[in-house]
Design a protein around this motif. Structure first.
Motif, PDB file in Angstrom:
ATOM      1  N   ALA A  73       0.798  -1.172   0.050  1.00 33.43           N
ATOM      2  CA  ALA A  73       0.090   0.008   0.087  1.00 33.43           C
ATOM      3  C   ALA A  73       0.995   1.370  -0.089  1.00 33.43           C
ATOM      4  O   ALA A  73       1.894   1.331   0.496  1.00 33.43           O
ATOM      5  N   ARG A  74       0.525   2.054  -0.649  1.00 33.97           N
ATOM      6  CA  ARG A  74       1.111   3.581  -0.732  1.00 33.97           C
ATOM      7  C   ARG A  74       0.970   4.289   0.441  1.00 33.97           C
ATOM      8  O   ARG A  74      -0.087   3.965   0.945  1.00 33.97           O
ATOM      9  N   PRO A  75       1.839   5.163   0.799  1.00 30.21           N
ATOM     10  CA  PRO A  75       1.602   5.677   2.364  1.00 30.21           C
ATOM     11  C   PRO A  75       0.677   6.770   2.022  1.00 30.21           C
ATOM     12  O   PRO A  75       0.488   7.352   0.846  1.00 30.21           O
ATOM     13  N   GLU A  76      -0.196   7.168   2.837  1.00 33.59           N
ATOM     14  CA  GLU A  76      -1.069   8.279   3.127  1.00 33.59           C
ATOM     15  C   GLU A  76      -0.547   9.429   2.714  1.00 33.59           C
ATOM     16  O   GLU A  76       0.358   9.833   3.518  1.00 33.59           O
ATOM     17  N   ARG A  77      -1.228  10.383   2.017  1.00 30.45           N
ATOM     18  CA  ARG A  77      -0.593  11.697   1.838  1.00 30.45           C
ATOM     19  C   ARG A  77      -0.942  12.460   2.901  1.00 30.45           C
ATOM     20  O   ARG A  77      -2.392  12.567   3.538  1.00 30.45           O
ATOM     21  N   VAL A  78      -0.153  13.273   3.457  1.00 33.83           N
ATOM     22  CA  VAL A  78      -0.120  14.117   4.681  1.00 33.83           C
ATOM     23  C   VAL A  78      -0.459  15.669   4.327  1.00 33.83           C
ATOM     24  O   VAL A  78       0.238  16.015   3.394  1.00 33.83           O
ATOM     25  N   VAL A  79      -1.683  16.340   4.851  1.00 34.57           N
ATOM     26  CA  VAL A  79      -2.070  17.588   4.291  1.00 34.57           C
ATOM     27  C   VAL A  79      -1.531  18.524   5.341  1.00 34.57           C
ATOM     28  O   VAL A  79      -2.319  18.233   6.626  1.00 34.57           O
ATOM     29  N   GLU A  80      -0.771  19.516   5.325  1.00 36.32           N
ATOM     30  CA  GLU A  80      -0.673  20.570   6.449  1.00 36.32           C
ATOM     31  C   GLU A  80      -1.391  21.469   6.264  1.00 36.32           C
ATOM     32  O   GLU A  80      -1.742  22.317   5.399  1.00 36.32           O
TER      33      GLU A  80
END
Length: 134
Positions: free
Chosen positions: A112-119
């Motif tokens: 699984a690809r890492p989840e995108r982090v939104v700042e």
């Protein structure tokens, strides 16, 4: 026809009859009848010539196939997205085709690809602005 509606056309005919006069009216109606016959003859001749050169009957052509409205990109994309691609692969199919159909199974076993982090900005904090970029 030429932006002329029914009453305007009748008015033009009445004016034409008055200008031509009753003496010349039979002569001009005969000329009009001959013109219509000649145009019909030319149209039939063109149809026959096209039929001879192309080799098909114009009435037998499926004109819906050549309708440009069928190439609406929105409709094509909608049909492609709604199209069910779950066609079974036959036993005699080449390996490349079988590998393509097995791509969904390979995707499930892939890491699984890492989840995108939104700042996010804190409430009241001003967004960064680059004066050189604008």
């Amino acid at each position: 026809m030429f932006g002329i509606n029914g009453p305007e056309f009748i008015l033009l005919l009445i004016i034409g009859v008055l200008v031509i006069g009753p003496q010349r009216l039979p002569e001009y109606t005969q000329k009009l009848a001959n013109l219509v016959k000649e145009v019909r003859r030319m149209a039939n001749g063109a149809r026959e010539q096209i039929k001879e050169e192309v080799g098909i009957d114009i009435d037998d052509v499926d004109w819906k196939k050549y309708d440009p409205r069928q190439y609406d990109p929105r409709r094509i994309i909608k049909e492609a997205l709604l199209d069910d691609d779950t066609k079974p692969v036959s036993a005699g199919a080449p390996a490349a085709v079988a590998a393509v159909s097995g791509a969904a199974a390979a995707a499930e076993s892939a890491p699984a690809r890492p989840e995108r982090v939104v700042e996010r900005l804190a409430p009241g904090e001003i967004a960064p602005f680059d004066t050189e970029a604008t």
